[in-house]
Design an enzyme around this catalytic site. Structure first.
Site, PDB file in Angstrom:
ATOM      1  N   HIS A  53     -61.863  21.275   4.582  1.00  0.00           N
ATOM      2  CA  HIS A  53     -62.158  20.485   3.841  1.00  0.00           C
ATOM      3  C   HIS A  53     -63.505  20.633   3.102  1.00  0.00           C
ATOM      4  CE1 HIS A  53     -59.955  17.021   6.167  1.00  0.00           C
ATOM      5  NE2 HIS A  53     -59.147  17.794   5.689  1.00  0.00           N
ATOM      6  N   GLU A  55     -66.568  19.514   3.158  1.00  0.00           N
ATOM      7  CA  GLU A  55     -67.907  19.723   4.111  1.00  0.00           C
ATOM      8  C   GLU A  55     -67.911  20.869   4.819  1.00  0.00           C
ATOM      9  OE1 GLU A  55     -66.357  15.292   4.789  1.00  0.00           O
ATOM     10  OE2 GLU A  55     -65.495  17.098   4.132  1.00  0.00           O
ATOM     11  N   SER A 171     -35.440   9.744 -29.068  1.00  0.00           N
ATOM     12  CA  SER A 171     -36.929   9.523 -28.995  1.00  0.00           C
ATOM     13  C   SER A 171     -37.541  10.768 -29.050  1.00  0.00           C
ATOM     14  CB  SER A 171     -37.335   8.915 -27.675  1.00  0.00           C
ATOM     15  OG  SER A 171     -36.835   9.834 -26.606  1.00  0.00           O
ATOM     16  N   ARG A 187     -48.996  14.604 -15.424  1.00  0.00           N
ATOM     17  CA  ARG A 187     -47.795  15.122 -14.552  1.00  0.00           C
ATOM     18  C   ARG A 187     -48.501  15.885 -13.618  1.00  0.00           C
ATOM     19  NH1 ARG A 187     -42.761  17.010 -18.377  1.00  0.00           N
ATOM     20  NH2 ARG A 187     -42.137  14.944 -19.082  1.00  0.00           N
ATOM     21  N   LEU A 207     -38.700  16.898 -16.538  1.00  0.00           N
ATOM     22  CA  LEU A 207     -39.961  16.059 -15.911  1.00  0.00           C
ATOM     23  C   LEU A 207     -40.753  17.108 -14.892  1.00  0.00           C
ATOM     24  CD1 LEU A 207     -38.723  12.563 -15.243  1.00  0.00           C
ATOM     25  CD2 LEU A 207     -39.847  13.368 -17.127  1.00  0.00           C
ATOM     26  N   LEU A 298     -36.173   0.227 -17.270  1.00  0.00           N
ATOM     27  CA  LEU A 298     -37.118   0.674 -15.935  1.00  0.00           C
ATOM     28  C   LEU A 298     -38.477   0.107 -16.035  1.00  0.00           C
ATOM     29  CD1 LEU A 298     -37.289   2.248 -13.484  1.00  0.00           C
ATOM     30  CD2 LEU A 298     -37.836   4.495 -14.455  1.00  0.00           C
TER      31      LEU A 298
END
Length: 364
Positions: A53, A55, A171, A187, A207, A298
């Site tokens: 971590h 710290e 599109s 993303r 995607l 959606l």
């Protein structure tokens, strides 16, 4: 209560935390600065789950200089054994005299216990310095810990008259290259990408994260009520994909499983995928942030069910006309008083396009 120096040191810790923006999932992004007499003697950031971590990195850099120093941490030090030992104990053992945390940990396993342990060991503690900035770093982790749901961010590319595709469904591309490059960063910080079967059939998207080397790919999730996804769809290749359906076909399920796709059945009362159950399932699998890249259907259902936390709208200086497809497909409002209010968070330009970040102000 806090000095200008305190603010400067915490701001530095927040910048360090941003180093883990793409990589810490499912853990939070955390930074730590250790200072003595106003001089930084150690600093670090959490970069990946299972690794030290923030710290610990800062303490290792500080060494003996940590004794009697102050630690500035963007999130309350953990007090439980997870993949790594408790950071609160490490701070105590290093001789830290004061800990300043930007915010308490929303994780019920910690939730004030880390600061309490430090207090019990005679360490001076305070919390709340630059808390809003710290919370902005970890919206998904906070949402998952507090609500059992991920933070849902919907990205929409639209014309100036609010259209996302031609009437025939085409599109690509409404926005320019600069805007599309910015999308890659969003993303990259997402744990999962969510789309609908309509978008898969119309655009055959991948995607995935491109151009950024982050060492992982977000989970791709498709809401596909009747399992219409083609077995050669791009979204099923080069990563991990989850298909949520409502009406499973055993043969199609078997074929998908054979190519490494996970299929879950989550029907609602209308024979569609229950999106709330899907998001809850994702949270249980430690998904913090979900980015939606779907169509009006959606997005409309998600908005009606108050499941979108943030909108990421890229508007191009073009007009597509009344017959083109809109952003949200939901029932017509009978009165203007039922409009959905948005709170604008940020507006900036990418190439010729404008990016608007806004949050829905839902009314119960």
């Amino acid at each position: 209560m806090y000095t200008a120096q305190d603010h400067a040191l915490m701001a530095h810790a927040l910048r360090l935390a941003e180093q883990g923006l793409y990589t810490t999932t499912p853990n939070p992004r955390v930074g730590c600065v250790i200072a003595k007499d106003g001089i930084i003697v150690g600093q670090g950031a959490h970069l990946k789950a299972g690794e030290p971590h923030a710290e610990i990195h800062a303490l290792r850099q500080a060494g003996e200089r940590a004794r009697g120093a102050t630690a500035y941490v963007t999130l309350e030090p953990c007090s439980h054994h997870g993949r790594t030992p408790p950071c609160a104990d490490a701070l105590v053992n290093a001789g830290i005299s004061k800990v300043v945390a930007a915010m308490q940990d929303p994780n019920p396993l910690v939730a004030g216990q880390g600061l309490a342990r430090l207090t019990q060991q005679g360490i001076s503690i305070s919390s709340g310095l630059m808390q809003l900035q710290a919370e902005a770093l970890n919206p998904g982790f906070i949402a998952r810990m507090k609500n059992g749901m991920p933070f849902v961010r919907s990205k929409i590319a639209a014309s100036l008259d609010g259209k996302t595709a031609l009437n025939n469904g085409r599109s690509q591309w409404i926005t320019g290259e600069a805007a599309r490059q910015d999308v890659q960063h969003w993303r990259a910080q997402s744990c999962a990408m969510l789309t609908g079967i309509g978008t898969v059939l119309a655009d055959n998207p991948r995607l995935n994260v491109r151009e950024l080397q982050i060492g992982r790919q977000p989970l791709r999730v498709v809401a596909d009520s009747r399992l219409q996804v083609p077995l050669d769809a791009e979204i099923l290749k080069g990563g991990t994909t989850l298909i949520a359906c409502a009406q499973p076909d055993p043969d199609k399920v078997a074929a998908l499983v054979d190519i490494g796709v996970e299929v879950i059945v989550l029907p609602d009362t209308h024979g569609k995928v229950c999106l709330k159950s899907l998001l809850s399932h994702l949270a249980r699998t430690e998904i913090n942030e979900v980015m939606v890249e779907g169509g009006a259907g959606l997005n409309g259902v998600l908005m009606q069910q108050k499941l979108i936390d943030e909108l990421l709208i890229y508007q191009a200086p073009i007009l597509l006309g009344h017959q083109a497809q809109g952003m949200f497909d939901f029932p017509a409002l009978i009165d203007i008083q039922y409009k959905l209010q948005l709170q604008i968070q940020d507006i900036r330009q990418f190439g010729a396009d404008m990016r608007i970040i806004a949050r829905p102000l839902y009314v119960d």
